[in-house]
Structures are given as structure tokens and as C-alpha cells.
Design a protein around this motif. Structure first.
Motif, short mmCIF file in Angstrom:
data_model
loop_
_atom_site.label_atom_id
_atom_site.label_comp_id
_atom_site.label_asym_id
_atom_site.label_seq_id
_atom_site.Cartn_x
_atom_site.Cartn_y
_atom_site.Cartn_z
N GLY A 530 0.80 -1.21 0.00
CA GLY A 530 0.00 0.00 0.00
C GLY A 530 0.84 1.27 0.00
N LYS A 531 2.10 1.16 -0.39
CA LYS A 531 2.99 2.32 -0.38
C LYS A 531 2.94 3.05 -1.72
CE LYS A 531 6.42 0.56 2.93
NZ LYS A 531 7.84 0.20 3.12
N GLY A 532 3.08 4.36 -1.67
CA GLY A 532 3.13 5.14 -2.89
C GLY A 532 1.75 5.55 -3.38
N SER A 533 1.75 6.14 -4.57
CA SER A 533 0.51 6.65 -5.16
C SER A 533 0.24 5.97 -6.48
CB SER A 533 0.63 8.16 -5.37
OG SER A 533 -0.47 8.65 -6.12
N PRO A 534 -0.96 5.46 -6.72
CA PRO A 534 -1.28 4.78 -7.98
C PRO A 534 -1.06 5.67 -9.20
CG PRO A 534 -3.03 4.44 -6.37
CD PRO A 534 -2.10 5.47 -5.79
N GLU A 535 -1.24 6.97 -9.03
CA GLU A 535 -1.11 7.89 -10.16
C GLU A 535 0.32 7.96 -10.69
OE1 GLU A 535 -2.66 8.53 -7.38
OE2 GLU A 535 -4.75 8.93 -7.93
N GLU A 536 1.29 7.60 -9.88
CA GLU A 536 2.69 7.71 -10.27
C GLU A 536 3.27 6.41 -10.79
OE1 GLU A 536 4.64 9.17 -6.83
OE2 GLU A 536 3.54 11.06 -6.78
#
Length: 922
Positions: A530-536
Motif C-alpha cells: 500500500g505504499k506510494g501513489s497509484p497515479e505515479e
């Protein structure tokens, strides 16, 4: 039956594909196979047991995921292909004759990927033939590029956390493959351990004569060295220092970070009677001993006859010839239970005649163990416990007396799959998983405490493994697999790339459709952590959210199934890796550990040809027979033994089940015994369910098949003459079919349809006991009849006269009161005084005390549940026997009289007890 097996295999092609849903999930997995040869019945059991569990929980309403993949990384298939390419007859014969690989296919096996492609296809085909309820969409092999990206992600995290280090460690090494090897890479010697010896350096002229020992504290007691006169030793320079070694030892030392230069040879006979020296023991002679193995450590042995039984008896044998009588034993260690010289004491008391006595090995282990665990050095040698002195002496020798460390195996004949012998080598630039890290170890210990382990006693073995695990060489130079992301010269070895693949299963069917280059570490970070952003991320937001959602639906896995021999590596490794990579809520929940497989009492071995191929077994007796035998012959954690006679018996059992169900399809009419049969069925359902919940597949089958079959035998006996079945058989058929559906799915599906049911029995509801049909008084009555008829039959077999009739004396009511008092007493020691306080019992006096003793013995012999029922409900025995009188007389072929024992003058009457009438045959 094989016809409908084929029909259902095809019909079930997509039946068990599992997607996230509203229902509670149940995710189980099993160690994926290495497809380098044909499946045998041992493999069958490995995959059939979890399939039975999967089918059970599916019928219990769970959303079940049972996936499969194929482990093909490492060097085993490369070794196989090399042997085939080199024309190795033994290998070619194995694949052509035992595995029956077609010649045109075998010709392609000079390429490793052809072996993988052929056998992974064969494994899936045979698994489908077994009726395994697998979601085959999730199939992958460990050389898929998407899987490699997953492994890269794992190792980047392990490296970040300092769980992967570079260093010099001893490893199992194949010189032909020029590669470290693990147990899965070996043909022989899978259980061999690397042993760390201290080399005690004796001086002889300008040479060092090294002797390897695990007990450096005993050097003070050396009286001589042993050399094999039949061996030609080597004069070598090791790092510039002159040594004498056996040829085998010289080769081994050269692999252990030493420069070895050969200077010449020296016959063992020229060493005999030479004198060597060491500061701890002074000057000692070299004596001849043909028992010295040149392939064991240095090929030269130091002798401590006071504390080593083999040394003692070898010296005794020489001295009995009149030689070396001046050599005296030197006592070093005081140990309880032994005299001044423990080895001498043990050998003489055991009556050992010579060094070839088979009892010598056991005796040696007993002495070594006793000295280490409770021995203490004598005061002149420091007086410390042996377990402390050993470490101290080792350090002193290494630091002050020129000793070095040498590694060797604890057994001989370690052979790589390529056919080459395996040695211990020190690798300097190797990458290691730091399983020695105490903090990491503690995390795994804590996790083991939370695991649901089956059987529970393996918890101690897991803890032991965690304690002794050392750093593990996790990379190889050659083979199939994933390159380390930071060092492309190395590949992750098989046991190290198979630690968290259970998480990969959850989304494998979707990942394999994605371009591997898009599966960056950041993508896996989001999916699994769940780390980070899906958009990136390089995937669309919808894709990555879908992947994470599916992963979180299935994970963590509920149970993993694997063999008990994998506790020492794979099963424990995966706990280490889960703790390093996943949060607490995603840690494994449970594991079921399998026993081993035997064939007609002997260990199964493909290389030795002692196997039954799984496909042959299926073709011979049918998939359901194979399944029922493998699951029912032993509990999963117990060893099973494939015996042809018992397998044939299993086939007949399924045929009886088939015939019985068909017999009940049109059954009509009802009889008093129907109530009992329906009640017993509810108990069988409850017991089978409880056993399945505990993974006791054998016990579940005992209830679901043998228990019901036993009930049916009694039911048939109790029906009126010329009546074989009633509508009750029809009524229980649906539940019976469903109870056996996880075990014999093909037969159960066919019967499900033939009894008029619709759909797939695999997705029907598991039977639930119907409380309304449970009738304990009726069950008690039939139990009383069963036991009484069996007792009479036993007596009739023993008597010599021709009987004319039978009298049953029924227990009086007051004895039932005694029975209840004893059965329900909290303190059994005081129960007699409680009974004798009763006024009626006081009046009966000795009659009451005798009855109490008899009833106590009876209660001890009866099953506790039956005792509880009798004391809780009671039973009118007279009514039971009177109503079943015609049945009893028909069964026994004699007239029967039922009489109350109360007040009866017959000497046998007083023997009547609750649930055990007194029997008189006239």
C-alpha cells in the motif's frame, strides 16, 4: 468408472476458478513441484490431501482458492540435460523406461527448457486426472519474467533491511557446475550437514600433521595418531606451510580458501612408528589403522582412547598382539555413571569384542553425549564443564597453537544432479541471507507462537530450526532464475526464490498479462504494502487498484501444506521472509506438515525405481481409489504406505458405496430401525465435520465411510426378514454422497446426478446434523442389543455343549443408581463411601460393595461417551429386549428368555449389570 472420470475432468476445466466475492475466503496452498520427472503416488498424496480440504471448505460455504505453479529455477534440470546430452545410461534409462518419455521428446531433453515444458504439462495433466480442484488460471513457472520482477522486488527490500550480506562462508559446492548447490540440486545426500572441525597441528620434522576434531578439549588425552598404511599420503604446502594430508583431504582443503601446492607422496607405511608432538600432549607415536578413512577430514586421526570407544578398542586390539603396551590411557573428563576411563568402562561393560561390532557407533554417541552434556574437565585441565571448555580450548588452539578450521560433511556420497560429487567450498564473494541475525530470529520465533500448526508438536521443530539456522548462500552463478538486481553476475537460488510466492498466486493470472517491464518495484510496493501513489505508477490506477484489492482479499494464506523434511529449510525460510516484507496482518496463519511416503514398507525413490507412477495407479484402479487410499490410510502428518492389497481393497469399498446408493434409490417402506439409522447419521456427520476441521482426513473418512457402512450392516440385520432396505437408506443417501464428495469427487458427482440432484456436488452444502433426527434413547437401545448379541455369540463359540436356549438376566434398578453415582462422581476415590451411606445400600451390604466394584470395572471398559449417555438417560432394558426378542432369536437361532435379576435365585443373576445382562446358555 473411468468413463465418467474423463467426462468430469473435462467438465471441471473452469469450475474452480476463484475470484474475490462476498463470502468468507479460505486460501490454501501447497509446495509447488519441481517438474523434472514423472509424478508418483507420493506426489499424489501431497496434492490430494489439500484438495480434500479445499473441497470440504468450499462445501462449507467458503470462497476457496487452491492455486498451482511450477518451480523450475536452479540447476537440477541443467544437470539432467547435461547427463542426457553426455549419454549417461542411468539417466536415459530412468527417463525412457520409468518415466516413459517418448524417444522423440527425450531427444529434445538436451535443452533444459524442454524438460521443464514437457513435465510441467504432464504434471498439470495428471493433477487434472486426480480431480484436483485447482484454479489453473494462476499457473506460472518461476522463470516467467513477471515472476522475476517479483523476486527482484523482494530482494531489494531484503537488501535495504541488511538481510542480504556479502561474505565468506562454507557452502555445498559442485565443481562441475561451478556453483553452490542446495538440497534440491542433489541426487544423493540431501540431508548432509556441513561440519566445522578444528585442525590440531601435530609437528613431525619440518611438516605439520593436521588431525580434525570436534572435541579439541580432548587433545591433552591424545596417546597416538592413527594412519592408514594402505594409503599414499600427499606432501603439500598449504599457504606455504608443509603439511601431510590424504589425497582427498588435500583436494578438499584447496577449496577452502587455501593455496595448496603438491610436493610429493609419502606411503602410509613410512609414517608408522614415527613420533609427532603437540604442546598439549607431548610426543606421541603414529600407529597403523586400516579403519582410517582417507576421505574423512584429513585422513589422519588423533587417538584419545580414554574417551573415544573406537580409539580404545583399536588400541586394545593392537596391545593384545603384544605391541605398544607402553601406551597408557590419559583421563581428562569426569562424567557421572562412568569410571576413570569412560570409553574403556563402556566398551568392557557392553561386551564389545572388536571395532567392527555394530554396537560401537551407538556406544560412541552415548559417551560423547554424556561427556558434553554433564562431563567436567579434571582440575588439572581447568575443571570447567565440557560444553564451556570446548569453546575455550578451540579458541586457544586457533589463536595460539596454529590450528585452523576445516569443513567437511557429516556423511559421504553427496552427489549433484549433474552426477558430480559435491564438496564444501569457502566462497568469498557469495551473497547470503543473514538468518543468523538474532533480531530476525526472534521475530520469527514470535510468529511461530501465533501459527496454527498441524500437528502441534512440530512447533518445537520450527523453533529448533530457527535457532540453528546460519547464513544461507542465496545465489548461484549458473542455472535458471532471477538475477540479483544489484549484481547481475548472480542468480537467486531455488530455495531463496520460493519464499513468498504464495502472495504472487493471488494476482498471478493478472500479472502474467502485464508487460514485465511495467512491474517496477514501486508497483509491487503499492500492491503488497500500500505504499506510494497509484497515479505515479506505470500501470493505470484501475489496474493497480484491482491488483491490490485482489491481493488483500486472499492474503494472508490460511494454510500451507508441505512435507516435514522442509521444516529445516523452505517452511522456515518463508516465515523469515514474510516477517521481513509484510505487516503483521498479512503473516501466514497456519501450516499442515505431511509425513513421508513408503511403497510396500520401503522408502519411495525415483532414482532407485522404487515408485508407483501416479498415472499408472489412476489407470489401474481409478482416481477416486487413489484419492481415498492416500487420504484414508494415514493422517496427513503420518507416514503412509502404498500397499497394493490395501489399494485393491479400497477400490472394492467404493464399489460397495456405489451399489448401496443405487440400492436405496427406489427403496420404500419404513421400519422402527429407521429412526436409529437416521439418528446415527447425524452423529457421523458431526464427527466427520469435527475431524475435517482438525485436518484429520483419515478420521473423517473413518466416520464418513466406514462408520456409516458399519451402521448399515446393523441396520440390515435389524430389518424384518426378506427386507433388505427401507426408505431410510434413500433419505441418508444425499448426505452420504456429500460427506464423501471431497474424497471421491468423481463417484460422488455421478451418484449425485443419478439420485436426481442437480448441479455440481462440489458446490453443494456440506451436511449439517439435524437435531430433530437425533434420538439418543433409540441409539442406546440398539447399542445394548449390539453388545448383548456380540457377547452371546462369543460365548457360543467357546462352549462345548449343544445349546437349547438363552436366558438374559436384566440388571435391577438399584444397580443403575450405583452406576449413575460412580459415573458422575467428581472424586472417584470417595465414591464408595458415598454409595454406602445410602440406606438401601447399607441393607444390601456385601452385595452392594461387590456390585460397585463390578460396575466400576465396567465403566472403565466402556467408552466415556456411552457411560455419559447411560448415566444421563438410563434405559428400560426389559422393554428393549422384549421388543427385540424375535430379532435376537433369529440372529442366534435359539429361544430367548428375558428375566429380571432382582430376587432371582439363579447364581448368575447377581452378575447382571447395567448395560450388561447376565447370560445363561442352557
Amino acid at each position: 468408472m473411468k468413463e465418467y472420470e474423463t467426462e468430469y475432468r473435462e467438465a471441471w476445466t473452469h469450475s474452480f476458478e476463484a475470484d474475490p466475492g462476498e463470502a468468507e475466503k479460505f486460501y490454501l496452498n501447497v509446495a509447488y513441484p519441481y517438474p523434472s520427472g514423472a509424478m508418483h503416488v507420493g506426489h499424489g498424496r501431497t496434492y490430494i490431501v489439500p484438495d480434500v480440504i479445499a473441497r470440504y471448505w468450499r462445501m462449507r460455504g467458503k470462497h476457496v482458492l487452491f492455486p498451482m505453479a511450477f518451480h523450475v529455477t536452479g540447476s537440477p534440470v541443467i544437470g539432467i540435460s547435461k547427463r542426457i546430452a553426455n549419454g549417461d545410461e542411468k539417466t536415459i534409462k530412468l527417463y525412457r523406461d520409468l518415466y516413459r518419455v517418448p524417444q522423440d521428446v527425450l531427444d529434445t531433453f538436451i535443452e533444459p527448457d524442454q524438460i521443464v515444458r514437457y513435465f510441467s504439462g504432464e504434471y498439470e495433466r495428471i493433477m487434472r486426472s486426480c480431480g484436483l480442484s485447482i484454479d489453473w488460471r494462476r499457473r506460472f513457472t518461476t522463470v516467467y519474467p513477471q515472476y522475476s520482477k517479483f523476486i527482484e522486488w523482494q530482494y531489494l527490500h531484503l537488501m535495504e533491511q541488511n538481510h542480504v550480506i556479502r561474505g565468506a562462508h562454507p557452502v555445498k559446492y559442485c565443481p562441475q557446475c561451478d556453483n553452490p548447490v542446495g538440497d534440491h540440486d542433489l541426487l544423493e545426500g540431501e540431508k548432509a550437514e556441513i561440519v566445522k572441525y578444528v585442525l590440531v597441528m601435530f609437528n613431525w620434522n619440518e611438516y605439520k600433521v593436521p588431525c580434525a576434531t570436534l572435541r579439541p578439549e580432548t587433545t591433552y588425552g591424545v596417546t597416538n595418531l592413527w594412519v592408514n598404511p594402505d594409503v599414499t599420503y600427499k606432501k603439500v604446502r598449504v599457504d606455504g606451510q608443509k603439511w601431510i594430508l590424504s589425497p582427498e583431504a588435500a583436494a578438499k582443503i584447496s577449496l577452502q580458501d587455501h593455496e595448496v601446492v603438491y610436493d610429493g607422496e609419502l606411503p602410509g607405511t613410512e609414517l608408522i612408528d614415527q613420533t609427532v608432538s603437540h604442546p598439549f600432549c607431548g610426543e606421541v607415536p603414529i600407529l597403523p589403522a586400516t579403519f582410517v578413512d582417507p576421505d574423512m577430514a584429513t585422513g589422519i586421526v588423533m587417538s584419545v582412547p580414554a574417551h573415544a570407544p573406537f580409539d580404545y578398542i583399536a588400541l586394545r586390539d593392537l596391545q593384545e598382539t603384544g605391541k605398544y603396551t607402553e601406551i597408557k590411557l590419559v583421563s581428562l573428563i569426569n562424567v557421572s555413571g562412568y569410571g576413570q576411563f569412560p570409553a574403556q568402562d563402556a566398551v568392557e561393560k557392553s561386551g564389545i569384542k572388536d571395532q567392527n561390532d555394530p554396537g560401537m557407533e551407538t556406544l560412541t554417541q552415548e559417551i560423547y553425549s554424556a561427556e558434553f552434556s554433564s562431563g567436567r574437565m579434571l582440575p588439572q585441565y581447568g575443571g570447567k564443564p565440557v560444553k564451556i571448555a570446548r569453546e575455550e580450548f578451540s579458541a586457544i588452539m586457533l589463536e595460539q597453537h596454529g590450528s585452523l578450521v576445516m569443513y567437511d560433511f557429516d556423511t559421504r556420497d553427496i552427489v549433484c544432479r549433474c552426477g558430480s560429487r559435491v564438496f564444501v567450498r569457502i566462497l568469498k564473494d557469495q551473497w547470503f541471507l543473514q538468518y543468523s541475525d538474532p533480531e530476525w530470529k526472534q521475530q520469527v520465533h514470535d510468529q511461530i507462537d501465533k501459527l496454527n500448526l498441524v500437528p502441534p508438536e512440530v512447533r518445537a521443530e520450527f523453533d529448533r530450526t530457527v535457532d540453528w539456522l546460519k547464513d544461507w548462500a542465496c545465489t548461484r552463478r549458473i542455472g535458471l532464475g532471477t538475477h540479483l538486481p544489484w549484481d547481475k553476475n548472480w542468480l537467486v537460488e531455488p530455495l531463496s526464490d520460493s519464499t513468498i510466492y504464495m502472495s504472487f498466486y493471488t494476482i498471478a493470472h493478472k500479472l502474467v498479462k502485464i508487460d514485465a517491464e511495467k512491474l517496477t518495484p514501486e508497483v509491487f510496493d503499492y500492491i503488497f504494502l500500500g505504499k506510494g501513489s497509484p497515479e505515479e505508477l506505470p500501470l493505470s490506477k484501475e489496474e493497480v487498484e484491482d491488483l491490490r484489492s485482489e491481493f488483500l482479499y486472499w492474503y494472508p494464506y490460511d494454510f500451507r501444506f508441505s512435507a516435514k523434511d522442509l521444516i529445516s529449510n523452505h517452511l522456515t525460510f518463508q516465515l523469515f521472509h514474510h516477517k521481513a516484507l509484510f505487516p503483521e496482518e498479512l503473516q501466514p496463519k497456519g501450516m499442515v506438515v505431511f509425513g513421508m511416503g513408503l511403497l510396500e514398507g520401503a522408502k519411495m525413490s525415483s532414482s532407485k525405481g522404487n515408485v508407483i507412477l501416479l498415472e499408472d495407479a489412476i489407470n489401474d484402479v481409478g482416481a477416486d481409489t487413489v484419492r481415498m487410499f492416500l487420504v484414508g490410510s494415514a493422517e496427513p502428518w503420518q507416514d503412509f504406505d502404498w500397499r497394493r492389497e490395501l489399494v485393491s481393497s479400497t477400490k472394492k469399498q467404493i464399489e460397495r458405496f456405489w451399489n448401496t446408493i443405487h440400492e436405496g434409490i427406489d427403496a420404500k417402506g419404513s421400519y422402527p430401525i429407521d429412526t436409529w439409522l437416521l439418528s446415527r447419521m447425524q452423529e457421523r456427520i458431526a464427527n466427520a465435520t469435527g475431524a475435517m476441521n482438525s485436518f484429520q482426513t483419515r478420521q473423517a473418512l473413518q466416520e464418513a465411510y466406514f462408520g456409516i457402512e458399519s451402521d448399515l450392516k446393523w441396520y440390515r440385520r435389524r430389518l424384518p426378514e426378506n427386507v433388505r432396505v427401507s426408505s431410510a437408506l434413500n433419505e441418508i443417501s444425499g448426505a452420504w454422497i456429500r460427506l464423501l464428495a471431497p474424497f471421491i469427487p468423481f463417484t460422488s458427482q455421478k451418484l449425485w446426478e443419478e439420485t436426481g440432484e442437480i448441479g455440481d456436488v462440489a458446490f453443494s452444502e456440506w451436511p449439517v446434523p439435524d437435531e430433530k433426527k437425533i434420538n439418543i434413547p433409540v441409539e442406546l437401545a440398539e447399542e445394548l442389543l449390539t453388545r448383548t448379541v456380540e457377547d452371546v455369540e462369543s460365548i457360543l463359540k467357546l462352549i462345548q455343549i449343544e445349546p437349547s436356549g438363552i436366558t438374559l438376566f436384566v440388571s435391577p434398578a438399584w444397580k443403575y443408581n450405583v452406576f449413575n453415582t460412580i459415573a458422575t462422581a467428581q472424586d472417584k476415590k470417595k465414591v464408595m463411601s458415598v454409595i454406602m451411606k445410602d440406606e438401601e445400600m447399607k441393607k444390601r451390604g456385601k452385595e452392594a460393595t461387590d456390585a460397585a466394584k463390578q460396575i466400576t470395572n465396567l465403566i472403565h471398559r466402556l467408552p466415556p461417551e456411552l457411560v455419559s449417555r447411560i448415566s444421563g438417560l438410563g434405559i428400560d432394558e426389559t422393554s428393549v429386549f422384549e421388543s427385540a426378542k424375535d430379532f435376537i432369536e433369529r440372529e442366534l437361532g435359539l429361544p430367548v428368555t428375558i428375566v429380571s435379576a432382582e430376587g432371582n435365585a439363579h447364581p448368575k443373576a447377581k452378575m447382571a449389570l447395567p448395560f450388561k445382562p447376565a447370560i445363561v446358555i442352557e
